[in-house]
Design a protein around this motif. Structure first.
Motif, PDB file in Angstrom:
ATOM      1  N   ASP A  62       0.852  -1.185   0.000  1.00 32.33           N
ATOM      2  CA  ASP A  62       0.000   0.000   0.000  1.00 32.33           C
ATOM      3  C   ASP A  62       0.889   1.236   0.000  1.00 32.33           C
ATOM      4  OD1 ASP A  62       0.748   0.731   2.683  1.00 32.33           O
ATOM      5  OD2 ASP A  62      -0.723  -0.679   3.471  1.00 32.33           O
ATOM      6  N   CYS A  63       0.275   2.414  -0.164  1.00 32.96           N
ATOM      7  CA  CYS A  63       1.058   3.635  -0.358  1.00 32.96           C
ATOM      8  C   CYS A  63       1.941   3.958   0.841  1.00 32.96           C
ATOM      9  CB  CYS A  63       0.127   4.812  -0.666  1.00 32.96           C
ATOM     10  SG  CYS A  63      -1.082   5.211   0.631  1.00 32.96           S
ATOM     11  N   SER A  83      -0.774   7.120   6.186  1.00 33.60           N
ATOM     12  CA  SER A  83      -0.827   8.394   5.474  1.00 33.60           C
ATOM     13  C   SER A  83      -1.504   9.477   6.309  1.00 33.60           C
ATOM     14  CB  SER A  83      -1.553   8.223   4.133  1.00 33.60           C
ATOM     15  OG  SER A  83      -2.851   7.707   4.327  1.00 33.60           O
ATOM     16  N   HIS A 110      -3.820   9.103   1.580  1.00 33.30           N
ATOM     17  CA  HIS A 110      -2.911   8.670   0.519  1.00 33.30           C
ATOM     18  C   HIS A 110      -1.605   9.446   0.604  1.00 33.30           C
ATOM     19  CE1 HIS A 110      -2.281   6.288  -3.122  1.00 33.30           C
ATOM     20  NE2 HIS A 110      -1.499   7.277  -3.510  1.00 33.30           N
ATOM     21  N   SER A 124       3.506   6.488  -6.621  1.00 28.81           N
ATOM     22  CA  SER A 124       2.809   5.916  -5.477  1.00 28.81           C
ATOM     23  C   SER A 124       2.247   4.545  -5.847  1.00 28.81           C
ATOM     24  CB  SER A 124       1.684   6.849  -5.004  1.00 28.81           C
ATOM     25  OG  SER A 124       1.119   6.374  -3.791  1.00 28.81           O
ATOM     26  N   TRP A 140      -7.230  13.949  -7.976  1.00 28.69           N
ATOM     27  CA  TRP A 140      -6.464  14.314  -6.789  1.00 28.69           C
ATOM     28  C   TRP A 140      -6.879  15.685  -6.249  1.00 28.69           C
ATOM     29  CZ3 TRP A 140      -4.482  10.312  -4.675  1.00 28.69           C
ATOM     30  CH2 TRP A 140      -4.060   9.243  -5.464  1.00 28.69           C
TER      31      TRP A 140
END
Length: 351
Positions: A62-63, A83, A110, A124, A140
């Protein structure tokens, strides 16, 4: 009774101004902290390493795990954080207004690594895999305004030798020794005297933060970082005077760059939202053009900005003037209170 209410209101405004300053106090360098922010060249190499990174087990992380693994691969360690935690601010990162390659870009939910600020690109863990995207894209921007964080390198544990050697690629043993000296030295920030005898303002951009022949964008990023760093130094010393000439800088644009061997000139335009001159406040957006002299030295590029006013990021100006308002309120300095209230009203975040 009215005077008492006025002073209580001033104290309340000062506290609210400090609370609303966009940078958390924990993001500012602590007293006696000799650490420095990761340089532009190391950041560029970190972004390159991010683009080349692939997990050993082949499983897409995951990010949050991705950025943690990329930084650890580069020798820049920090405890794993989600995040949302990074968005709120964690050590050893400092929030910055103007990103450079290698910075973290983070929304609530994120996080990624900035690749090219001019293209607004970042790397990412996305639905399409480990990939790049553009943070000015509709998806975004709908997530809200991102925050940018830069790694703060300890004076006792500078950026990893691997990252530094790759970023600088020295051609000789002498270059290797020069690299080690430059990397170990903290960035020199000189806050110039601005009295009647001052003939100019000079500051150094360290060699580690610029390539041998810098471009206009390289110098723009270095100037923005200098303004942020000098603002932090002013905040630590509380030397920002309401009677000084102060420009609250939102952005810097390079209009012309001339370099010839070891010297040159740089013409810039400062985009400012507030100007404070002799206690008088101008709150309309304004631009100021300035011509800077450049001189290359062993330690880096010396920049001369003759008779410069104080350039201060908005959030730092807000915090310093708010602190001064609180002090003026405690000391019953009514004239200072009125002037500082006008400045803070102009600096207040938009609703």
């Amino acid at each position: 009774m009215g005077l008492v209410r006025h002073k209580r209101m001033a104290a309340a405004i000062a506290l609210m101004a400090i609370a609303h300053a966009g940078y958390a106090r924990s993001d500012a360098p602590k007293e006696n902290d000799r650490s420095k922010l990761l340089g532009a060249r190391e950041g560029t190499e970190l972004a390159r390493m991010a683009l080349q990174y692939r997990p050993d087990d082949g499983v897409k992380p995951d990010c949050s795990h991705l950025v943690n693994q990329i930084y650890r691969e580069a020798g820049l360690n920090f405890r794993f954080a989600s995040s949302s935690e990074i968005y709120a601010g964690i050590d050893p990162f400092q929030r910055v207004r103007h990103p450079q390659p290698g910075d973290l870009i983070v929304w609530r939910g994120h996080v990624g690594v900035v690749v090219n600020p001019r293209e607004h690109s970042f790397y990412s863990s996305l639905r399409s895999g480990l990939n790049t995207d553009y943070y000015d894209a509709d998806y975004w921007t709908r997530r809200g305004t991102p925050r940018f964080y830069r790694y703060r390198v300890s004076a006792q544990a500078p950026a990893s030798p691997r990252l530094l050697r790759t970023a600088h690629r020295p051609d000789s043993a002498d270059d290797e020794q020069k690299l080690e000296r430059t990397a170990a030295a903290p960035r020199e920030i000189i806050v110039p005297d601005r009295d009647s005898s001052a003939t100019g303002s000079r500051f150094l951009i360290a060699e580690a933060d610029l390539p041998g022949k810098p471009t206009a964008e390289d110098l723009r990023s270095a100037l923005l970082q200098h303004i942020d760093d000098a603002g932090s130094a002013l905040e630590s010393s509380q030397a920002l005077d309401a009677n000084s000439s102060v420009l609250v800088v939102d952005d810097v644009q390079v209009e012309k760059l001339k370099l010839r061997k070891d010297q040159g000139s740089l013409e810039i335009r400062l985009d400012c939202s507030v100007a404070v001159v002799d206690g008088q406040v101008t709150a309309n957006p304004l631009s100021q053009k300035r011509k800077l002299k450049l001189q290359h030295a062993e330690a880096g590029w010396m920049v001369e900005d003759k008779d410069a006013p104080l350039y201060v990021p908005r959030q730092i100006a807000l915090r310093v003037f708010a602190t001064q308002l609180a002090m003026a309120t405690r000391q019953d300095r009514d004239q200072d209170i009125a002037r500082l209230l006008r400045i803070l009203n102009a600096l207040a975040p938009e609703k």
